[in-house]
Design a protein around this motif. Structure first.
Motif, PDB file in Angstrom:
ATOM      1  N   ILE A 181       8.200  -3.465  -7.792  1.00  0.00           N
ATOM      2  CA  ILE A 181       8.265  -2.396  -6.796  1.00  0.00           C
ATOM      3  C   ILE A 181       7.451  -1.226  -7.338  1.00  0.00           C
ATOM      4  O   ILE A 181       7.843  -0.567  -8.306  1.00  0.00           O
ATOM      5  CB  ILE A 181       9.714  -1.961  -6.536  1.00  0.00           C
ATOM      6  N   GLU A 182       6.308  -0.979  -6.752  1.00  0.00           N
ATOM      7  CA  GLU A 182       5.431   0.096  -7.220  1.00  0.00           C
ATOM      8  C   GLU A 182       5.844   1.448  -6.663  1.00  0.00           C
ATOM      9  O   GLU A 182       5.734   2.466  -7.349  1.00  0.00           O
ATOM     10  CB  GLU A 182       3.976  -0.225  -6.872  1.00  0.00           C
ATOM     11  N   ASN A 183       6.275   1.466  -5.423  1.00  0.00           N
ATOM     12  CA  ASN A 183       6.849   2.669  -4.803  1.00  0.00           C
ATOM     13  C   ASN A 183       7.651   2.212  -3.598  1.00  0.00           C
ATOM     14  O   ASN A 183       7.879   1.008  -3.419  1.00  0.00           O
ATOM     15  CB  ASN A 183       5.756   3.700  -4.444  1.00  0.00           C
ATOM     16  N   ASP A 184       8.074   3.134  -2.755  1.00  0.00           N
ATOM     17  CA  ASP A 184       8.974   2.765  -1.663  1.00  0.00           C
ATOM     18  C   ASP A 184       8.283   2.071  -0.490  1.00  0.00           C
ATOM     19  O   ASP A 184       8.926   1.785   0.530  1.00  0.00           O
ATOM     20  CB  ASP A 184       9.749   3.982  -1.166  1.00  0.00           C
ATOM     21  N   SER A 185       7.000   1.757  -0.618  1.00  0.00           N
ATOM     22  CA  SER A 185       6.310   1.019   0.437  1.00  0.00           C
ATOM     23  C   SER A 185       5.273   0.038  -0.108  1.00  0.00           C
ATOM     24  O   SER A 185       4.502  -0.522   0.666  1.00  0.00           O
ATOM     25  CB  SER A 185       5.624   1.990   1.415  1.00  0.00           C
ATOM     26  N   THR A 186       5.262  -0.190  -1.415  1.00  0.00           N
ATOM     27  CA  THR A 186       4.266  -1.076  -2.032  1.00  0.00           C
ATOM     28  C   THR A 186       4.930  -1.981  -3.061  1.00  0.00           C
ATOM     29  O   THR A 186       5.683  -1.514  -3.916  1.00  0.00           O
ATOM     30  CB  THR A 186       3.154  -0.271  -2.729  1.00  0.00           C
ATOM     31  N   ILE A 187       4.645  -3.256  -2.965  1.00  0.00           N
ATOM     32  CA  ILE A 187       5.107  -4.204  -3.975  1.00  0.00           C
ATOM     33  C   ILE A 187       3.918  -5.074  -4.392  1.00  0.00           C
ATOM     34  O   ILE A 187       2.917  -5.187  -3.674  1.00  0.00           O
ATOM     35  CB  ILE A 187       6.255  -5.101  -3.465  1.00  0.00           C
TER      36      ILE A 187
ATOM     37  N   LYS B  62       1.786  -3.940   1.251  1.00  0.00           N
ATOM     38  CA  LYS B  62       2.130  -2.583   1.666  1.00  0.00           C
ATOM     39  C   LYS B  62       2.885  -2.637   2.986  1.00  0.00           C
ATOM     40  O   LYS B  62       2.520  -3.386   3.899  1.00  0.00           O
ATOM     41  CB  LYS B  62       0.869  -1.725   1.820  1.00  0.00           C
ATOM     42  N   PHE B  63       3.934  -1.822   3.084  1.00  0.00           N
ATOM     43  CA  PHE B  63       4.725  -1.691   4.306  1.00  0.00           C
ATOM     44  C   PHE B  63       4.333  -0.395   5.010  1.00  0.00           C
ATOM     45  O   PHE B  63       4.079   0.632   4.365  1.00  0.00           O
ATOM     46  CB  PHE B  63       6.216  -1.657   3.974  1.00  0.00           C
ATOM     47  N   SER B  64       4.321  -0.442   6.340  1.00  0.00           N
ATOM     48  CA  SER B  64       3.956   0.761   7.105  1.00  0.00           C
ATOM     49  C   SER B  64       5.058   1.806   7.087  1.00  0.00           C
ATOM     50  O   SER B  64       4.828   2.974   7.399  1.00  0.00           O
ATOM     51  CB  SER B  64       3.635   0.380   8.552  1.00  0.00           C
ATOM     52  N   LYS B  65       6.270   1.396   6.736  1.00  0.00           N
ATOM     53  CA  LYS B  65       7.415   2.301   6.672  1.00  0.00           C
ATOM     54  C   LYS B  65       8.071   2.162   5.302  1.00  0.00           C
ATOM     55  O   LYS B  65       8.221   1.061   4.781  1.00  0.00           O
ATOM     56  CB  LYS B  65       8.429   1.937   7.762  1.00  0.00           C
ATOM     57  N   ALA B  66       8.420   3.279   4.724  1.00  0.00           N
ATOM     58  CA  ALA B  66       9.118   3.231   3.440  1.00  0.00           C
ATOM     59  C   ALA B  66      10.484   2.575   3.618  1.00  0.00           C
ATOM     60  O   ALA B  66      11.205   2.867   4.571  1.00  0.00           O
ATOM     61  CB  ALA B  66       9.272   4.639   2.880  1.00  0.00           C
ATOM     62  N   PHE B  67      10.827   1.672   2.718  1.00  0.00           N
ATOM     63  CA  PHE B  67      12.149   1.069   2.815  1.00  0.00           C
ATOM     64  C   PHE B  67      13.209   2.010   2.267  1.00  0.00           C
ATOM     65  O   PHE B  67      12.973   2.770   1.321  1.00  0.00           O
ATOM     66  CB  PHE B  67      12.220  -0.303   2.133  1.00  0.00           C
ATOM     67  N   LYS B  68      14.369   1.983   2.906  1.00  0.00           N
ATOM     68  CA  LYS B  68      15.473   2.859   2.495  1.00  0.00           C
ATOM     69  C   LYS B  68      15.943   2.494   1.092  1.00  0.00           C
ATOM     70  O   LYS B  68      16.259   3.370   0.269  1.00  0.00           O
ATOM     71  CB  LYS B  68      16.622   2.739   3.494  1.00  0.00           C
ATOM     72  N   SER B  69      15.974   1.191   0.816  1.00  0.00           N
ATOM     73  CA  SER B  69      16.326   0.679  -0.506  1.00  0.00           C
ATOM     74  C   SER B  69      15.790  -0.735  -0.596  1.00  0.00           C
ATOM     75  O   SER B  69      15.375  -1.329   0.405  1.00  0.00           O
ATOM     76  CB  SER B  69      17.840   0.688  -0.727  1.00  0.00           C
ATOM     77  N   ALA B  70      15.784  -1.270  -1.806  1.00  0.00           N
ATOM     78  CA  ALA B  70      15.308  -2.634  -2.000  1.00  0.00           C
ATOM     79  C   ALA B  70      16.087  -3.287  -3.132  1.00  0.00           C
ATOM     80  O   ALA B  70      16.342  -2.652  -4.168  1.00  0.00           O
ATOM     81  CB  ALA B  70      13.813  -2.649  -2.291  1.00  0.00           C
ATOM     82  N   ASP B  71      16.452  -4.534  -2.941  1.00  0.00           N
ATOM     83  CA  ASP B  71      17.174  -5.300  -3.949  1.00  0.00           C
ATOM     84  C   ASP B  71      16.270  -6.398  -4.494  1.00  0.00           C
ATOM     85  O   ASP B  71      15.657  -7.147  -3.721  1.00  0.00           O
ATOM     86  CB  ASP B  71      18.423  -5.936  -3.347  1.00  0.00           C
TER      87      ASP B  71
END
Length: 513
Positions: free
Chosen positions: A188-194, A214-223
């Motif tokens: 997980i590089e940041n809240d919208s990039t892996i 890359k996601f167009s929306k930041a995820f609230k959390s990630a597991d």
């Protein structure tokens, strides 16, 4: 070897490469990407660019011969959308990087006693596809999934219903048929990039797919998970890693995901993403893919009924699915020797199923896309540099040695006599050395003048003899053109080895020797 007039007469075509691809009667409209997804066709309906690295397509989620390409028309489940697939083969490999949008409505697994594999029901009535585009309603969740692709990047658009528990899962442990991951990583590089990689073994023993998403929306959390064990770190490593990204969604909210691939490195994937898909305009990407397909399909125009046009252009579409691009935008790629290499001045291609394609597909490529044939031949010679032999059936930077013959030879020789640019001396040396190797019963063939049936019931004796002899005849013609007189006589004689199995009374070749 000059097949131009024959091809013209056989398929009644004429080239029109300057055709306006924005014409009113688009040829992409005749392509049915679902053809071959039933029965033993083993094709996939998903999004791909001509000769693309990415084949982004739905996977039903269950193994089996009918699901070699990941998708089987009679099935009613979708377990996700992975980024690599084979079309029309009997080899159950790839299925890399499975993404699946989910929400609170999911309750069941396709494998209740094994790994958790959520799935959605779907109906063909709410599914559509065209070259470079795929769409389906996931009935179990109310999510609409749409897919498109550039050469090296898969592009997802998911339209969600309102749900506090909407998710997007990336499951690197997902496997089917012959494929099995042994080392995977998600960072997980940041809240919208892996980013990360999936290394697996199957028919092709050393498969490596690096990715940046890359996601167009930041995820609230990630597991993050290693198998069933949740990690508290920002990076996870293991044979079966997974990320569950959480996105509370409003009604009809769209979340987009861009996933770039590389066989060489995560950095290579990032370069591919930046070069090919910097924007977030999904509809524009679909139009771009459609234009690319219209351009290649419009090289041939036919007259006939609407049904005949659908058959013809669907087959022409399938012609452009492989070979598949292997090198990154900067030329880096995994070679057949397991090392990273840089293609200088050409694109490296792979997925050369030469036993299937040397007779008809490759001769047609010399007519329709001679510039690509230049790169195909250079890819052959790169494989030769790495292994000492031309490819037999290469996949994902591997030699599988599937099927028989050394059929890169007729592809090279046909291209040479049609004036395709190549290093002729090097190409000839590679052809000759591939015909002199000791493996695959070539040593027995050279000694006896035929391939014997072995004690364990080898039943390809006649086929191997015939195909080796044909390839040898091709080498003889190549040697003659390059004024290599001794080699010409030697390979011309080997090209007559088929006569050693021929029965003039029955006019048949026996089933074994």
């Amino acid at each position: 070897m000059r097949l131009l007039a024959t091809c013209w007469a056989m398929i009644c075509l004429f080239a029109c490469s300057e055709k306006n691809v924005e014409s009113e009667n688009k040829l992409t409209g005749y392509v049915n990407t679902f053809v071959g997804t039933d029965g033993p066709g083993n094709t996939y309906p998903g999004a791909v660019a001509p000769f693309g690295m990415v084949q982004l397509s739905p996977d039903n989620g269950l193994p089996g011969w009918d699901r070699i390409a990941g998708y089987f028309w009679p099935d009613s489940t979708i377990a996700g959308f992975s980024h690599t697939h084979l079309s029309g083969t009997g080899a159950g490999d790839l299925y890399d990087l499975l993404f699946m949008p989910m929400n609170s409505r999911f309750t069941e697994s396709l494998t209740p006693e094994g790994d958790y594999r959520p799935y959605s029901k779907f109906s063909h009535d709410r599914e559509e596809a065209s070259p470079g585009y795929y769409k389906v309603d996931l009935l179990s969740s109310g999510i609409v999934a749409e897919l498109t692709a550039t050469k090296r990047v898969g592009f997802h658009r998911y339209t969600f219903p309102e749900d506090e528990k909407s998710q997007i899962i990336l499951d690197l442990g997902f496997r089917m048929n012959w494929d099995s991951p042994y080392a995977t990583q998600i960072t997980i590089e940041n809240d919208s990039t892996i980013s990360g990689y999936r290394k697996s073994s199957g028919w092709a023993k050393d498969q490596r797919v690096y990715f940046a998403a890359k996601f167009s929306k930041a995820f609230k959390s990630a597991d993050l998970f290693d198998a069933d064990t949740k990690s508290e770190e920002s990076e996870v490593n293991g044979a079966k890693t997974k990320i569950v990204a959480h996105f509370p969604t409003t009604e009809k909210e769209q979340i987009l995901v861009k996933v770039a691939l590389s066989s060489a490195s995560v950095e290579g994937a990032k370069k591919n993403l930046k070069a090919e898909l910097p924007a977030w305009d999904f509809d524009a990407a679909v139009k771009s893919a459609d234009r690319e397909w219209e351009k290649v399909l419009s090289q041939i125009e036919i007259t006939g009924s609407e049904v005949q046009k659908e058959i013809f252009y669907t087959n022409l579409y399938h012609l452009y699915l492989t070979p598949s691009l292997l090198s990154d935008v900067d030329g880096m790629h995994k070679g057949a020797d397991g090392k990273n290499h840089k293609a200088e001045g050409f694109d490296r291609y792979d997925t050369f199923s030469l036993w299937d394609t040397y007779r008809t597909a490759h001769p047609l490529y010399t007519i329709l896309c001679p510039d690509k044939v230049v790169d195909f031949i250079k890819s052959f010679l790169a494989h030769y540099d790495e292994t000492g032999l031309l490819p037999v059936w290469s996949l994902a930077g591997n030699e599988t040695n599937m099927m028989i013959g050394y059929h890169a030879v007729p592809v090279i020789v046909d291209a040479y006599f049609k004036g395709i640019e190549m290093d002729a001396e090097k190409a000839y040396t590679a052809c000759k050395e591939s015909a002199m190797e000791k493996g695959r019963q070539i040593d027995e063939y050279m000694k006896l003048g035929y391939v014997p049936a072995d004690a364990e019931g080898e039943n390809w004796s006649v086929s191997k003899t015939l195909e080796y002899a044909y390839d040898d005849w091709c080498i003889a013609q190549f040697a003659k053109a390059l004024n290599k007189k001794d080699d010409y006589q030697y390979f011309l004689k080997r090209g007559e080895n088929w006569k050693n199995l021929y029965d003039p009374k029955s006019t048949f070749l026996p089933s074994e020797r």
